[in-house]
Design a protein around this motif. Structure first.
Motif, PDB file in Angstrom:
ATOM      1  N   LEU A 240      -0.357   4.254  -5.267  1.00 38.42           N
ATOM      2  CA  LEU A 240       0.414   4.156  -3.816  1.00 38.42           C
ATOM      3  C   LEU A 240       0.833   5.403  -3.397  1.00 38.42           C
ATOM      4  O   LEU A 240       1.311   6.392  -3.928  1.00 38.42           O
ATOM      5  CB  LEU A 240       1.248   2.868  -3.978  1.00 38.42           C
ATOM      6  CG  LEU A 240       1.366   1.745  -4.744  1.00 38.42           C
ATOM      7  CD1 LEU A 240       2.525   0.753  -4.589  1.00 38.42           C
ATOM      8  CD2 LEU A 240       0.395   1.127  -3.805  1.00 38.42           C
ATOM      9  N   ARG A 241       0.883   5.419  -1.770  1.00 39.23           N
ATOM     10  CA  ARG A 241       1.517   6.189  -1.070  1.00 39.23           C
ATOM     11  C   ARG A 241       3.044   6.038  -1.411  1.00 39.23           C
ATOM     12  O   ARG A 241       3.282   5.086  -1.217  1.00 39.23           O
ATOM     13  CB  ARG A 241       1.241   6.073   0.256  1.00 39.23           C
ATOM     14  CG  ARG A 241       1.241   7.510   0.927  1.00 39.23           C
ATOM     15  CD  ARG A 241       0.995   7.366   2.271  1.00 39.23           C
ATOM     16  NE  ARG A 241       0.197   6.618   2.862  1.00 39.23           N
ATOM     17  CZ  ARG A 241      -0.164   6.203   4.094  1.00 39.23           C
ATOM     18  NH1 ARG A 241       0.598   6.736   5.116  1.00 39.23           N
ATOM     19  NH2 ARG A 241      -1.323   5.520   4.408  1.00 39.23           N
ATOM     20  N   THR A 242       3.691   7.067  -2.323  1.00 42.15           N
ATOM     21  CA  THR A 242       5.068   6.714  -2.629  1.00 42.15           C
ATOM     22  C   THR A 242       5.947   7.530  -2.166  1.00 42.15           C
ATOM     23  O   THR A 242       5.745   9.082  -2.188  1.00 42.15           O
ATOM     24  CB  THR A 242       5.364   6.600  -4.177  1.00 42.15           C
ATOM     25  OG1 THR A 242       4.296   5.847  -4.737  1.00 42.15           O
ATOM     26  CG2 THR A 242       6.605   6.439  -4.753  1.00 42.15           C
ATOM     27  N   TRP A 243       7.054   7.329  -1.497  1.00 37.46           N
ATOM     28  CA  TRP A 243       8.192   8.190  -1.070  1.00 37.46           C
ATOM     29  C   TRP A 243       9.375   8.138  -1.470  1.00 37.46           C
ATOM     30  O   TRP A 243      10.119   6.967  -1.834  1.00 37.46           O
ATOM     31  CB  TRP A 243       8.394   7.928   0.489  1.00 37.46           C
ATOM     32  CG  TRP A 243       7.063   8.248   1.432  1.00 37.46           C
ATOM     33  CD1 TRP A 243       6.302   7.197   1.642  1.00 37.46           C
ATOM     34  CD2 TRP A 243       6.334   9.449   1.538  1.00 37.46           C
ATOM     35  NE1 TRP A 243       4.869   7.662   2.193  1.00 37.46           N
ATOM     36  CE2 TRP A 243       5.151   9.157   2.277  1.00 37.46           C
ATOM     37  CE3 TRP A 243       6.521  10.895   1.271  1.00 37.46           C
ATOM     38  CZ2 TRP A 243       4.258   9.909   2.691  1.00 37.46           C
ATOM     39  CZ3 TRP A 243       5.713  11.727   1.928  1.00 37.46           C
ATOM     40  CH2 TRP A 243       4.469  11.421   2.580  1.00 37.46           C
TER      41      TRP A 243
ATOM     42  N   SER B   3      -0.102   2.391   7.237  1.00 32.05           N
ATOM     43  CA  SER B   3       0.664   1.991   6.302  1.00 32.05           C
ATOM     44  C   SER B   3       0.916   0.239   6.836  1.00 32.05           C
ATOM     45  O   SER B   3       0.939   0.088   7.848  1.00 32.05           O
ATOM     46  CB  SER B   3       2.139   2.043   5.740  1.00 32.05           C
ATOM     47  OG  SER B   3       1.930   3.248   5.165  1.00 32.05           O
TER      48      SER B   3
ATOM     49  N   TRP C 228       5.051   9.319   7.905  1.00 28.96           N
ATOM     50  CA  TRP C 228       4.745   8.966   6.509  1.00 28.96           C
ATOM     51  C   TRP C 228       4.041   7.729   6.360  1.00 28.96           C
ATOM     52  O   TRP C 228       3.356   7.377   5.305  1.00 28.96           O
ATOM     53  CB  TRP C 228       5.923   8.894   5.613  1.00 28.96           C
ATOM     54  CG  TRP C 228       6.584  10.256   5.499  1.00 28.96           C
ATOM     55  CD1 TRP C 228       6.477  11.442   5.609  1.00 28.96           C
ATOM     56  CD2 TRP C 228       7.929  10.090   4.705  1.00 28.96           C
ATOM     57  NE1 TRP C 228       7.059  12.343   5.345  1.00 28.96           N
ATOM     58  CE2 TRP C 228       8.293  11.603   4.578  1.00 28.96           C
ATOM     59  CE3 TRP C 228       8.717   9.426   4.210  1.00 28.96           C
ATOM     60  CZ2 TRP C 228       9.400  12.194   4.394  1.00 28.96           C
ATOM     61  CZ3 TRP C 228       9.851   9.722   3.470  1.00 28.96           C
ATOM     62  CH2 TRP C 228      10.308  11.245   3.700  1.00 28.96           C
ATOM     63  N   PHE C 229       4.312   7.031   7.472  1.00 32.21           N
ATOM     64  CA  PHE C 229       3.798   5.295   7.471  1.00 32.21           C
ATOM     65  C   PHE C 229       2.417   5.145   8.369  1.00 32.21           C
ATOM     66  O   PHE C 229       2.198   4.054   8.711  1.00 32.21           O
ATOM     67  CB  PHE C 229       4.832   4.574   7.832  1.00 32.21           C
ATOM     68  CG  PHE C 229       6.096   4.820   6.965  1.00 32.21           C
ATOM     69  CD1 PHE C 229       6.122   4.059   5.595  1.00 32.21           C
ATOM     70  CD2 PHE C 229       7.045   5.472   7.229  1.00 32.21           C
ATOM     71  CE1 PHE C 229       7.123   4.442   4.775  1.00 32.21           C
ATOM     72  CE2 PHE C 229       8.137   5.856   6.186  1.00 32.21           C
ATOM     73  CZ  PHE C 229       8.036   5.064   5.129  1.00 32.21           C
TER      74      PHE C 229
ATOM     75  N   ASP D 105       0.700  -1.151  -0.055  1.00 31.11           N
ATOM     76  CA  ASP D 105       0.050   0.053  -0.061  1.00 31.11           C
ATOM     77  C   ASP D 105       1.061   1.149   0.003  1.00 31.11           C
ATOM     78  O   ASP D 105       0.426   2.449  -0.169  1.00 31.11           O
ATOM     79  CB  ASP D 105      -1.166  -0.136   1.213  1.00 31.11           C
ATOM     80  CG  ASP D 105      -0.301  -0.213   2.496  1.00 31.11           C
ATOM     81  OD1 ASP D 105       0.630   0.486   2.858  1.00 31.11           O
ATOM     82  OD2 ASP D 105      -0.613  -1.217   3.126  1.00 31.11           O
ATOM     83  N   THR D 106       2.202   1.105   0.120  1.00 31.28           N
ATOM     84  CA  THR D 106       3.151   2.291   0.342  1.00 31.28           C
ATOM     85  C   THR D 106       4.295   1.771  -0.125  1.00 31.28           C
ATOM     86  O   THR D 106       4.808   0.568  -0.105  1.00 31.28           O
ATOM     87  CB  THR D 106       3.359   2.616   1.740  1.00 31.28           C
ATOM     88  OG1 THR D 106       2.013   2.855   2.388  1.00 31.28           O
ATOM     89  CG2 THR D 106       4.330   3.946   1.896  1.00 31.28           C
TER      90      THR D 106
ATOM     91  N   VAL E 235       4.903  -2.172   3.218  1.00 29.38           N
ATOM     92  CA  VAL E 235       5.681  -1.085   2.466  1.00 29.38           C
ATOM     93  C   VAL E 235       6.656  -1.768   1.652  1.00 29.38           C
ATOM     94  O   VAL E 235       7.506  -2.698   2.159  1.00 29.38           O
ATOM     95  CB  VAL E 235       6.082  -0.294   3.796  1.00 29.38           C
ATOM     96  CG1 VAL E 235       7.268   0.637   3.030  1.00 29.38           C
ATOM     97  CG2 VAL E 235       5.350   0.286   4.824  1.00 29.38           C
TER      98      VAL E 235
END
Ligand code: SF4
Length: 286
Positions: A233-236, A252, A248-249, A208-209, A255
């Motif tokens: 996706l939540r992308t960093w 989540s 950020w998580f 999901d991340t 990851v």
């Protein structure tokens, strides 16, 4: 929170071999690196500390003062090579063999009478090396750059790090805009890039991340980031573990971790450890 590493990620053999060669060089202060050896600040800092001189990618037209010039894994054109040799420079060549393959494909298409289209980033150092030896060429970055062209024969190649899915979309646009032209496509995306992109594709449905490790100026790293964002996706994107933030998580569960082709294994491992520490903190707070 579970951390899942991509099956293939990080530094490719082309960059690794180039770096290994720098390790063997004596008297680094007599060598100018012609552009960025890797788009990775940590590695560049270490090379500077060892005494290497560096010409920035925008400043490569200026002739280096040193006696030796190191050609990076991204390669240069034959024209540029001739210019340096004629100026009396000794070349230390770390051009990746898979970049040489792209040059050979471009030359082959030109020899067969094709106008050469390079799918890639205009101005990127690898692309510059390819097109500087061509007479009739253009670079297209995406399907929106494609226009009808006044040529009967169009030969298409890719910068070695272009995602295959992107290349397919651009090629389809070239076909659509030039329905009467004879088209020839030579697949020049390199194997390490394909492996890394395939590993990311199989990771995407299970997370999901996404955390992508790599230089902020690394083209292939940015493409991994874009793929994560496109997949919803939540992308960093981080250069190193110090940039990670636990906040950020929030929420989540799974990851994914991947990295660009210029990222050191030690940097990936440090990010992995930092993510696991965040995961442990989250589970103990429950
Ligand atoms: S990304 Fe591919 S072509 Fe570029 S240096 Fe690495 S292995 Fe070679």
């Amino acid at each position: 929170m579970k951390i899942i590493r991509a099956d293939a990620m990080g530094m490719c053999f082309g960059v690794r071999d180039a770096l290994a060669l720098t390790e063997e060089l004596e008297a680094p202060e007599g060598v100018t690196i012609h552009g960025e050896l890797v788009h990775n600040e940590v590695v560049l800092g270490r090379l500077r500390e060892r005494g290497f001189r560096m010409a920035s990618e925008d400043d490569r037209d200026r002739l280096p003062d040193s006696e030796a010039v190191l050609i990076t894994a991204h390669g240069i054109s034959e024209r540029e090579r001739a210019r340096l040799v004629e100026a009396g420079k000794r070349l230390v060549d770390t051009t990746c063999p898979l970049v040489e393959r792209v040059h050979a494909a471009a030359q082959g298409l030109q020899d067969d009478g094709f106008h050469v289209i390079v799918i890639g980033q205009l101005g990127h150092v690898e692309v510059r090396g390819i097109v500087e030896d061509l007479e009739s060429w253009e670079v297209v970055g995406g399907p929106d750059d494609v226009t009808p062209l006044p040529y009967d024969r169009l030969g298409v190649i890719c910068q070695s790090t272009v995602p295959e899915s992107e290349a397919r979309v651009v090629f389809a646009a070239i076909e659509r805009e030039n329905p009467t032209a004879e088209l020839r496509y030579v697949d020049t995306v390199c194997k390490p890039t394909k492996e890394r992109q395939a590993a990311l594709e199989s990771l995407l449905p299970n997370i999901d991340t996404l955390v992508v490790v790599g230089g902020h100026n690394s083209n292939n790293t940015r493409k991994l980031v874009r793929r994560g964002t496109e997949a919803g996706l939540r992308t960093w994107h981080v250069q190193d573990a110090a940039e990670l933030e636990a906040s950020w998580f929030e929420g989540s569960e799974r990851v994914g971790l991947t990295a660009g082709t210029s990222t050191l294994q030690e940097t990936i491992d440090a990010v992995d450890r930092a993510l696991r520490a965040i995961a442990a903190e989250k589970s103990s707070a429950r």
